[in-house]
Design an enzyme around this catalytic site. Sequence first.
Site, mmCIF file in Angstrom:
data_model
loop_
_atom_site.group_PDB
_atom_site.id
_atom_site.type_symbol
_atom_site.label_atom_id
_atom_site.label_comp_id
_atom_site.label_asym_id
_atom_site.label_seq_id
_atom_site.Cartn_x
_atom_site.Cartn_y
_atom_site.Cartn_z
ATOM 1 N N GLU A 47 -45.076 16.296 0.208
ATOM 2 C CA GLU A 47 -44.994 17.413 -0.724
ATOM 3 C C GLU A 47 -46.153 18.416 -0.549
ATOM 4 O OE1 GLU A 47 -42.359 18.051 -2.475
ATOM 5 O OE2 GLU A 47 -43.312 19.819 -3.367
ATOM 6 N N HIS A 60 -47.428 19.441 2.304
ATOM 7 C CA HIS A 60 -47.003 20.376 3.351
ATOM 8 C C HIS A 60 -45.939 21.332 2.813
ATOM 9 C CE1 HIS A 60 -48.249 16.736 5.833
ATOM 10 N NE2 HIS A 60 -49.002 17.688 6.348
ATOM 11 N N GLN A 76 -58.411 16.584 18.878
ATOM 12 C CA GLN A 76 -59.215 16.527 17.651
ATOM 13 C C GLN A 76 -59.454 15.098 17.177
ATOM 14 O OE1 GLN A 76 -56.258 18.828 15.263
ATOM 15 N NE2 GLN A 76 -56.713 17.343 13.649
ATOM 16 N N SER A 109 -51.531 12.605 1.504
ATOM 17 C CA SER A 109 -52.021 12.651 2.883
ATOM 18 C C SER A 109 -51.103 11.802 3.744
ATOM 19 C CB SER A 109 -53.447 12.090 2.949
ATOM 20 O OG SER A 109 -53.800 11.845 4.296
HETATM 21 P P1 AMP Z 1 -52.062 17.746 8.400
HETATM 22 O O1 AMP Z 1 -50.631 17.577 8.769
HETATM 23 O O2 AMP Z 1 -52.633 16.603 7.631
HETATM 24 O O3 AMP Z 1 -52.910 18.192 9.551
HETATM 25 O O4 AMP Z 1 -52.095 18.947 7.353
HETATM 26 C C1 AMP Z 1 -51.465 20.172 7.616
HETATM 27 C C2 AMP Z 1 -51.808 21.133 6.509
HETATM 28 O O5 AMP Z 1 -51.373 20.599 5.264
HETATM 29 C C3 AMP Z 1 -53.322 21.391 6.368
HETATM 30 O O6 AMP Z 1 -53.535 22.752 6.045
HETATM 31 C C4 AMP Z 1 -53.692 20.501 5.218
HETATM 32 O O7 AMP Z 1 -54.845 20.928 4.519
HETATM 33 C C5 AMP Z 1 -52.454 20.622 4.349
HETATM 34 N N1 AMP Z 1 -52.363 19.498 3.422
HETATM 35 C C6 AMP Z 1 -52.365 18.181 3.731
HETATM 36 N N2 AMP Z 1 -52.331 17.442 2.600
HETATM 37 C C7 AMP Z 1 -52.313 18.311 1.565
HETATM 38 C C8 AMP Z 1 -52.289 18.178 0.142
HETATM 39 N N3 AMP Z 1 -52.283 16.984 -0.435
HETATM 40 N N4 AMP Z 1 -52.288 19.313 -0.602
HETATM 41 C C9 AMP Z 1 -52.304 20.540 -0.010
HETATM 42 N N5 AMP Z 1 -52.324 20.728 1.318
HETATM 43 C C10 AMP Z 1 -52.331 19.636 2.095
#
Ligand code: AMP
Length: 279
Positions: free
Chosen positions: A35, A37, A61, A186
Amino acid sequence: MKLVRTRHELAEIVTQWQREGETIGLVPTMGSLHEGHLTLVRALDGKATRRIVTIFVNPIQFNNPDDFQLYPRGLEADEALLAETGVVDVLYAPDETQIYPPGFCTRISVSGPDRMLCGGDRPGHFDGVATVITKLFMQTRANIAAFGEKDFQQLCIIHRVVTDLDLPITILPVPTVREADHLALSSRNKRLTPAQRDQASHLPKALIDCLAALKAGQPVAAALKHCAQTLKDAGFTVHYLDLRSEKSLGTVEKAEAGARLFVAASLGDVRLIDNMPVA
Ligand code: AMP
């Protein structure tokens, strides 16, 4: 929604969009979508006429090959979730050769804000992030890109890259989306065992209690020490717990507006990060 796997196909689509005067919005992700994303996708409502979500687990990374291998992946489920939103035009899921062609040897390196917090124990991590995000900006030719405050240091570093390299893109910060017990959503949460998932709720709770103690006038050092101890007692290995400026990310002595608590802590081999502002 169209699934695009190559940069050439993507280039054809965005060239056409640019001809038609569309505004291109981007949400870069590493997949295993939740949610949080989808909230980034919706944050582009009214700000972009076309939306691209990218899914790429970026090898450069990761400091630890096991962490890269174990990162949760599931393109079909991700594709279904995005299609359901009804607002995503393109899901761009390139393989490694589309991002890092043979002979690739250029890095975007952000010195300063990359050294502290997650940069301290993950050397090179933010160079990898800055490099892949810059590449995705170029490949998608996005006008605006949404990023979560969940990864606040990453957001600061991307702002820095955009400013320093005069990249013609607007960065849209989006507040962290949380579960009912305040745990930040996450992709890594999927790696927690049910018992660890229960333990994990201590992480946001400790931050909320720490902010309340600061607000009540407890000295910063004492509040941080107590918070770190609470996390250790709850079974976490604490990598850092700091009060820092939202602008410079430097440590601050006073709990005032513009300051934020930042934490990274692990349960077993699952590393979680979070941050919360001093209201
Ligand atoms: P990731 O797939 O974890 O690399 O995250 C992709 C994007 O989604 C990044 O901009 C993260 O900061 C954002 N994101 C991940 N988890 C959350 C969350 N719980 N709330 C808001 N944005 C998120």
